[in-house]
Motif scaffolding. Structure first.
Motif, PDB file in Angstrom:
ATOM      1  N   TRP A   1       0.825  -1.206   0.000  1.00 13.69           N
ATOM      2  CA  TRP A   1       0.000   0.000   0.000  1.00 13.69           C
ATOM      3  C   TRP A   1       0.861   1.260   0.000  1.00 13.69           C
ATOM      4  CZ3 TRP A   1      -5.052   1.063  -0.773  1.00 13.69           C
ATOM      5  CH2 TRP A   1      -5.908  -0.037  -0.852  1.00 13.69           C
ATOM      6  N   SER A   2       1.827   1.355   0.895  1.00 16.37           N
ATOM      7  CA  SER A   2       2.636   2.577   0.973  1.00 16.37           C
ATOM      8  C   SER A   2       3.844   2.457   0.044  1.00 16.37           C
ATOM      9  CB  SER A   2       3.072   2.847   2.413  1.00 16.37           C
ATOM     10  OG  SER A   2       3.671   1.706   3.001  1.00 16.37           O
TER      11      SER A   2
ATOM     12  N   GLU B   1       9.342   5.363   1.374  1.00 17.15           N
ATOM     13  CA  GLU B   1      10.328   4.696   2.225  1.00 17.15           C
ATOM     14  C   GLU B   1      10.260   5.177   3.673  1.00 17.15           C
ATOM     15  OE1 GLU B   1      11.588   2.099   1.446  1.00 17.15           O
ATOM     16  OE2 GLU B   1      11.692   2.076  -0.741  1.00 17.15           O
ATOM     17  N   GLY B   2      10.185   6.484   3.901  1.00 21.71           N
ATOM     18  CA  GLY B   2      10.088   6.961   5.273  1.00 21.71           C
ATOM     19  C   GLY B   2       8.834   6.451   5.951  1.00 21.71           C
TER      20      GLY B   2
ATOM     21  N   ARG C   1       6.209   2.247   9.507  1.00 24.36           N
ATOM     22  CA  ARG C   1       5.266   1.132   9.643  1.00 24.36           C
ATOM     23  C   ARG C   1       5.984  -0.140  10.087  1.00 24.36           C
ATOM     24  NH1 ARG C   1       0.688   0.492   6.759  1.00 24.36           N
ATOM     25  NH2 ARG C   1       1.436  -0.553   4.869  1.00 24.36           N
ATOM     26  N   ASP C   2       7.159  -0.407   9.522  1.00 26.45           N
ATOM     27  CA  ASP C   2       7.849  -1.641   9.951  1.00 26.45           C
ATOM     28  C   ASP C   2       8.397  -1.501  11.369  1.00 26.45           C
ATOM     29  OD1 ASP C   2      10.873  -1.412  10.121  1.00 26.45           O
ATOM     30  OD2 ASP C   2      10.776  -0.935   8.005  1.00 26.45           O
TER      31      ASP C   2
ATOM     32  N   VAL D   1      16.730   9.692   3.860  1.00 27.84           N
ATOM     33  CA  VAL D   1      15.435   9.430   3.219  1.00 27.84           C
ATOM     34  C   VAL D   1      14.658   8.378   4.000  1.00 27.84           C
ATOM     35  CG1 VAL D   1      14.369   8.422   1.157  1.00 27.84           C
ATOM     36  CG2 VAL D   1      16.123  10.190   0.921  1.00 27.84           C
ATOM     37  N   TYR D   2      15.309   7.319   4.421  1.00 25.94           N
ATOM     38  CA  TYR D   2      14.639   6.214   5.105  1.00 25.94           C
ATOM     39  C   TYR D   2      14.403   6.521   6.589  1.00 25.94           C
ATOM     40  CZ  TYR D   2      15.146   2.794   1.269  1.00 25.94           C
ATOM     41  OH  TYR D   2      15.033   2.108   0.085  1.00 25.94           O
ATOM     42  N   ASN D   3      15.496   6.654   7.348  1.00 29.80           N
ATOM     43  CA  ASN D   3      15.385   6.694   8.808  1.00 29.80           C
ATOM     44  C   ASN D   3      14.937   8.053   9.332  1.00 29.80           C
ATOM     45  OD1 ASN D   3      17.653   4.723   7.891  1.00 29.80           O
ATOM     46  ND2 ASN D   3      16.942   3.886   9.813  1.00 29.80           N
ATOM     47  N   LYS D   4      15.522   9.126   8.820  1.00 28.24           N
ATOM     48  CA  LYS D   4      15.035  10.431   9.237  1.00 28.24           C
ATOM     49  C   LYS D   4      13.632  10.667   8.693  1.00 28.24           C
ATOM     50  CE  LYS D   4      16.193  15.352   9.449  1.00 28.24           C
ATOM     51  NZ  LYS D   4      17.196  16.393   9.099  1.00 28.24           N
TER      52      LYS D   4
END
Length: 884
Positions: free
Chosen positions: A326-327, A343-344, A349-350, A403-406
């Protein structure tokens, strides 16, 4: 898919004054230049005639003009190392097509056409592992971000959404399993030992989500029934013999599907969900619609070969890729500048999923540790960028911790301000509004704003500004009023010399010194440069617990006495805040010690306070061992280096090791008793046993630091008695740091025991490359010549060299040998696999934050790389920005 530079000192500038000219940079792609595509491709049919050395691809594109695009008559199709064998328009061969570099241009009139293109690709020659490539006799694909253009010509951009029909045919003996996106609609037998399969994905998707896998595979099968009653067939495909190691991945997938229905109201939308494990893969995994392709390290697990961290990683990554359905898939990105949109959000969500599956407190600490180790240095270096970048040269370089973690932390702040229920209303609105669309970060923020009833106008600055905000906290007390004055600054970053204040939500609690309790947690929001918050009812100055749960991704600068930090380490009821107090106590001491600001008396007092806090952790019967193990971990060298303007990593490492040795000696009796207790806990996957193993590992590290002989004795005994990889690996980690026969015995046994198991042999390489042994650089050089080593497999290359690059003892060796090693690796690996190679450049790119002598050597290596002819775009961009 599963990561303002500070001016150097005058002395450093003097040593690097003779810098080489910056390399010529690739063209810059800018977000502000976005234009909708002139042509859309509502449907595409792909026909594959499969072969390892040659695969023929026929693509039939149904194209139509985009009313929102330009009136251009040219159909622009991206390609990469492709040559069209034939081009047809509406069934007729055409010869007026032309090439623009690697891209194919076809002139069209009218509003809609059928365009057919034949190409040939060589999967066996594809060492970049992007597009269609061969892996151990199997064919597979990786198309994010721009890999589909290496399969066939296509408008390879995320805002061109198509429904895909796929037919593939190949030798049945070589490729008995044929998989693609969506649902399998037909299969059949061909001539001369071939067979075929047809697949159809009814959901429009961009080209980066296309997938194909063909090979000799077996599956672990299961079923899941969605909340609306849809029965979904689940398959995890692996090579024969590995299927018994897939049950944890299957359980994680089923748990992910249940959780997403309950937590976010998202239901799976196909009749089939396939996961394939591949041994050659640049990333962790890829969320291709209905056909997720995974690095084997995030699928295969059993107690004998996988650590508890491996199990957690599998659960997290399985969840991450499933949640992308979905995301990321149903709602995708308009362009690659919006990468954090998928990704963020999906990382958040994970993270929430893993917290619900295990320990919420421990998961939060682990997530923050990763952020501080990877993203904070990124934010303070030459490659700093906002979570929604404004420009790039090579999109692969923006798969970053920022991009991912922040990105996840920024969305978490919205959730903190809204509360879980109102945040859910916002995400429901987002999915409802944009299902089947290519959306933007602004679309997401607007949905949360409307659905949760928040005013996020100022909050949008988090998407536009790079850098980690610094929050200075001053506490004062008068009468019965305690006042906190908070001031925020955001350091300059490349291209952004001045910043505006951002809203910073901070969860706080003020503890009464006498009772050891507080009157309740509060949420304050610092949304100006400086603001004071007053709190009544305190006869004495309270002990301040701030940024509880790490409610904002900021650095807190607050002078707190050792007494206050010891108090919080012992009494704080927020698990993260308790951990943070322990970390702050150690950071405060080590930074002062490395900076030469401690007298022997002050050093002794600092160590005594840390020892008090550690002793309280070791003896606290109210702590579970999972949390105890986290509290025993000292802050890493990378995070410690971020606390000073110019760092001497070797001095930080030595001071940190000295503190470890002191703790191991000072608390020897308690540590030995603790190690004995947890060693008696039998293996299981429940929380108590996992906590025992984590605490056992940390106790052994400290025991060995304080008494190497006792550490070696206990480590070899633990290694020999181990009935699981977690205990065996933690013992071998300690032995790798030591000199003596026990080390050689265990390393030789480990190699013999796991010969042929690639994932475990990766551990064997990584444990030695990450050790603090005096001869670690010589060991790494010898390992690079080992018969089991290859640069062609990303997992193996990362196991040896990325581990070395983040090992302060190896990488920052005073001779510069560590820098030269990584520089040579980059030059050697770039022609093979640019995407993997580019991940190594930032380690050298942090030279501005390192003391002058080492900084000069790091920069010299970057200059050598820049002078290398034929550098890939991936590496050239990273190097040019690091030198610029």
């Amino acid at each position: 898919m599963d990561i303002a530079s500070t001016p150097s000192t005058p002395d450093a500038d003097a040593q690097i004054a003779d810098a080489a000219p910056a390399p010529q940079a690739p063209p810059v792609i800018r977000r502000e230049d976005y234009q909708p595509p002139a042509w859309l491709v509502p449907q595409i049919a792909l026909d594959f005639r499969l072969g390892i050395e040659e695969t023929r691809v026929t693509a039939r594109l149904s194209v139509r003009r985009n009313p929102a695009g330009s009136a251009a008559s040219t159909l622009h199709l991206n390609g990469d190392q492709l040559t069209p064998l034939a081009v047809r328009v509406d069934g007729e061969a055409v010869n007026d097509w032309r090439m623009d570099g690697a891209d194919l241009l076809v002139e069209l009139t009218g509003e809609a056409h059928e365009v057919e293109i034949e190409t040939s690709v060589n999967p066996a020659a594809n060492s970049q592992l992007m597009g269609l490539y061969a892996s151990n006799g199997m064919l597979c694909t990786q198309c994010e971000a721009e890999g589909f253009r290496r399969i066939t010509f296509f408008p390879d951009r995320p805002d061109v959404l198509s429904t895909y029909s796929v037919r593939m045919a190949g030798d049945k003996g070589q490729f008995p399993i044929l998989l693609s996106n969506g649902n399998c609609t037909a299969t059949g037998e061909g001539e001369d030992g071939t067979h075929w399969a047809e697949w159809h994905d009814p959901w429009p998707k961009p080209a980066y989500l296309f997938a194909l896998v063909a090979g000799d595979l077996v599956a672990n099968h299961a079923q899941f029934t969605t909340r609306s009653g849809r029965r979904v067939d689940l398959n995890i495909w692996v090579r024969s013999g590995d299927e018994q190691r897939t049950q944890h991945a299957m359980d994680s997938l089923i748990n992910s599907m249940k959780w997403d229905e309950e937590a976010f109201g998202r239901e799976y939308d196909l009749d089939l969900f396939n996961v394939v494990a591949v041994s050659d893969f640049n990333m962790g995994a890829m969320e291709n619609k209905g056909l997720n392709v995974f690095n084997t390290r995030y699928v295969l697990a059993e107690p004998e070969t996988a650590t508890d961290a491996d199990y957690d990683g599998i659960e997290s990554v399985i969840g991450h890729e499933y949640f992308h359905n979905w995301s990321g898939n149903r709602v995708t990105c308009r362009d690659w500048f919006q990468l954090s949109l998928k990704e963020g959000f999906t990382v958040l969500r994970d993270q929430l999923f893993s917290a619900d599956m295990g320990s919420e407190a421990v998961k939060r600490i682990e997530d923050v540790r990763v952020l501080r180790a990877a993203q904070f240095p990124e934010d303070s270096g030459p490659l700093a960028h906002p979570i929604r970048p404004d420009s790039y040269q090579e999109i692969s370089n923006f798969y970053t911790a920022t991009v991912y973690n922040k990105g996840a932390e920024v969305i978490r702040m919205m959730r903190t301000m809204a509360g879980p229920d109102r945040f859910r209303q916002g995400t429901d609105l987002y999915f409802d509004r944009h299902d089947g669309e290519a959306a933007t970060c602004e679309d997401f923020v607007k949905a949360i704003e409307d659905g949760a009833g928040l005013d996020l106008r100022q909050f949008r600055l988090w998407y536009a500004q790079a850098g980690t905000p610094q929050v200075a906290v001053e506490a004062s007390h008068e009468g019965d009023v305690a006042t906190l004055t908070l001031t925020q600054t955001i350091p300059a970053t490349p291209g952004q010399p001045e910043k505006q204040a951002v809203p910073i939500p901070l969860r706080i609690a003020l503890f009464d010194r006498d009772s050891g309790r507080h009157a309740g947690e509060r949420l304050i929001v610092l949304d100006t440069d400086s603001r004071s918050f007053a709190f009544e009812g305190f006869a004495r100055p309270p002990v301040v617990s701030i940024n509880r749960g790490f409610s904002a991704p900021v650095a807190i600068d607050m002078e707190r006495s050792n007494e206050d930090l010891v108090f919080l380490a012992a009494h704080d009821d927020d698990p993260f805040a308790r951990y943070e107090a322990m970390q702050s106590l150690v950071v405060q001491h080590l930074v002062a010690a490395v900076g030469g600001g401690l007298s022997e008396t002050a050093r002794a007092e600092g160590r005594k306070a840390i020892g008090q806090a550690f002793a309280a952790v070791l003896s606290d019967d109210g702590l579970d061992d999972l949390m105890r193990g986290e509290l025993m971990v000292l802050p890493g060298v990378a995070y410690l280096a971020e606390q000073v303007l110019v760092a001497d990593p070797a001095a930080i490492h030595e001071e940190r090791e000295g503190l470890k040795a002191w703790l191991g000696s000072e608390l020897a009796e308690s540590l030995v008793a603790l190690h004995d207790r947890v060693s008696g806990v039998p293996y299981s996957r429940d929380a108590a046993a996992r906590g025992a193993r984590k605490t056992k590992a940390q106790a052994l590290v400290l025991i060995a630091a304080g008494d190497p002989a006792e550490g070696a004795r206990r480590a070899i005994a633990q290694y020999r008695a181990a009935d699981n990889m977690t205990d065996r690996q933690s013992a071998l980690t300690v032995l790798c740091n030591l000199e003596g026969p026990e080390r050689e015995e265990a390393l030789a046994d480990f190699l013999r025991r796991y010969q042929g198991n690639a994932l475990v042999i990766d551990k064997w390489f990584a444990l030695q490359a990450g050790s603090f042994h005096p001869q670690v650089l010589q060991h790494i050089e010898a390992l690079s010549q080992h018969p089991e080593f290859t640069l062609n497999n990303p997992n193996r290359a990362r196991a040896l060299y990325m581990t070395a690059a983040v090992n302060p003892k190896a990488f920052h060796d005073a001779s510069g040998a560590g820098y030269r090693m990584i520089g040579e690796l980059i030059r050697k690996l770039d022609p093979i696999n640019p995407q993997t190679t580019a991940r190594f450049v930032p380690q050298l790119g942090r030279w501005r934050r390192i003391e002058p002598a080492r900084a000069a050597m790091m920069r010299a290596e970057l200059e050598k790389i820049a002078a290398q002819p034929g550098l890939s775009r991936d590496v050239r961009e990273q190097v040019s920005k690091s030198l610029g």
